[in-house]
Design an enzyme around this catalytic site. Structure first.
Site, PDB file in Angstrom:
ATOM      1  N   LYS A  63       0.821  -1.218   0.000  1.00  0.00           N
ATOM      2  CA  LYS A  63       0.000   0.000   0.000  1.00  0.00           C
ATOM      3  C   LYS A  63       0.854   1.267   0.000  1.00  0.00           C
ATOM      4  O   LYS A  63       2.041   1.242   0.303  1.00  0.00           O
ATOM      5  CB  LYS A  63      -0.985  -0.030   1.174  1.00  0.00           C
ATOM      6  CG  LYS A  63      -2.154  -0.992   0.857  1.00  0.00           C
ATOM      7  CD  LYS A  63      -3.254  -1.012   1.868  1.00  0.00           C
ATOM      8  CE  LYS A  63      -4.355  -1.954   1.382  1.00  0.00           C
ATOM      9  NZ  LYS A  63      -5.369  -2.251   2.393  1.00  0.00           N
ATOM     10  N   ARG A  97      -3.411 -10.182   4.630  1.00  0.00           N
ATOM     11  CA  ARG A  97      -3.874 -10.205   3.232  1.00  0.00           C
ATOM     12  C   ARG A  97      -2.764  -9.623   2.364  1.00  0.00           C
ATOM     13  O   ARG A  97      -2.458  -8.435   2.478  1.00  0.00           O
ATOM     14  CB  ARG A  97      -5.154  -9.373   3.133  1.00  0.00           C
ATOM     15  CG  ARG A  97      -5.792  -9.326   1.770  1.00  0.00           C
ATOM     16  CD  ARG A  97      -7.027  -8.437   1.785  1.00  0.00           C
ATOM     17  NE  ARG A  97      -7.670  -8.386   0.488  1.00  0.00           N
ATOM     18  CZ  ARG A  97      -7.272  -7.597  -0.507  1.00  0.00           C
ATOM     19  NH1 ARG A  97      -6.245  -6.790  -0.355  1.00  0.00           N
ATOM     20  NH2 ARG A  97      -7.910  -7.616  -1.653  1.00  0.00           N
TER      21      ARG A  97
END
Ligand code: HH2
Length: 272
Positions: free
Chosen positions: A216, A251
């Site tokens: 991210k 994840r």
């Protein structure tokens, strides 16, 4: 379909985006055959579960219709369920997509709106399916414009506990509920760091915890790595922290690498 086993600690969820526009792997697995091949690779690399999604939720993304999502994910879920025993989760907030994915063999619902549509909660309860309840401020289209909290950790935790309680009221068993602080969903760099530094507070809250930090942009900001695929080591630092703190599922996109990280970090778990 196999079940999730947390006896060794944290496990890895592989991200499989069947989308043309996901922030980190958009377009790479838009073709169903390529997506299936990628899913099989993740299973071979040690993913405990594979999260299939047909809609990007990156900042600024537009929503994709249920029909379009179904067309993207169902063939992939069907093919994976025929070939492997690894459970499949469906990353959607749309009821019709969740239903179609369930019929195709998916065994878990990952809902970034934390079951805002109560029919989704009814569906999960009826089929005894695990659910991921994620926190998000605002919507993907606008969430990064100006995220604001007085106390990000307290507010996110309170929201998640409220949604978890509501899910239980719908008949979803406690051990089927995963809470997720929603890293990057309406959060600044500092908000993300505060949530991760306090991840033990989420773990202590009596529900299993899932965290998605993989590749991210906050990792890009900290490392200076522009390309999401160059953020693997930065991701590894967060995954190690999560596993050692008692998070149940991470994840991630880079399954083989993060399976190693988790194997070691699980053994370093600090017993409080
Ligand atoms: N992050 C993304 C998507 N779904 N679900 C949960 N529960 N937690 C997360 O942190 C999370 C999520 C965003 O990552 P990705 O799927 O790689 O990107 P995109 O939304 O662009 O497809």
């Amino acid at each position: 379909m196999g079940r999730l086993d947390f006896s060794a600690g944290c496990v890895v969820m592989g991200v499989l985006n069947v989308t043309p526009d996901s922030f980190s792997d958009g377009g790479q697995f838009f073709d169903a055959a390529k997506a299936v091949e990628r899913g099989l690779r993740m299973a071979a690399d040690g993913a405990a579960i594979i999260d299939v999604g047909g809609e990007s939720t990156r900042p600024g993304s537009a929503s994709v219709s249920s029909d379009e999502q179904i067309e993207r994910v169902v063939p992939v879920i069907k093919a994976l369920c025929e070939k492997i025993d690894v459970p499949i989760s469906i990353d959607t907030c749309k009821l019709e997509v969740a239903k179609a994915a369930l019929e195709a063999g998916a065994g878990m619902i990952n809902d970034i709106t934390a079951l805002s549509d109560e029919r989704m909660a009814e569906l999960a309860a009826k089929h005894d399916m695990p659910v991921v309840l994620m926190h998000m401020q605002d919507t993907p289209a606008t969430m990064q414009t100006e995220p604001k909290y007085e106390d990000v950790v307290g507010e996110v935790l309170e929201f998640l506990l409220g949604r978890a309680k509501r899910a239980e009221d719908f008949g979803i068993a406690k051990n089927m509920i995963f809470i997720d602080p929603g890293i990057g969903f309406g959060k600044t760099l500092e908000h993300n760091l505060l949530l991760l530094r306090n991840i033990d507070k989420f773990v202590a809250a009596d529900y299993r915890v899932l965290v998605g930090t993989s590749r991210k942009s906050f990792i890009g900001k900290l490392t200076g790595r522009e390309k999401p695929s160059d953020r693997i080591f930065g991701t590894a630092a967060t995954v190690a922290l999560c596993a050692a703190s008692g998070v149940s599922i991470v994840r991630v996109h880079d399954v083989a690498e993060m399976v190693d990280v988790v194997k070691v970090a699980n053994k370093l778990k600090i017993q409080s």
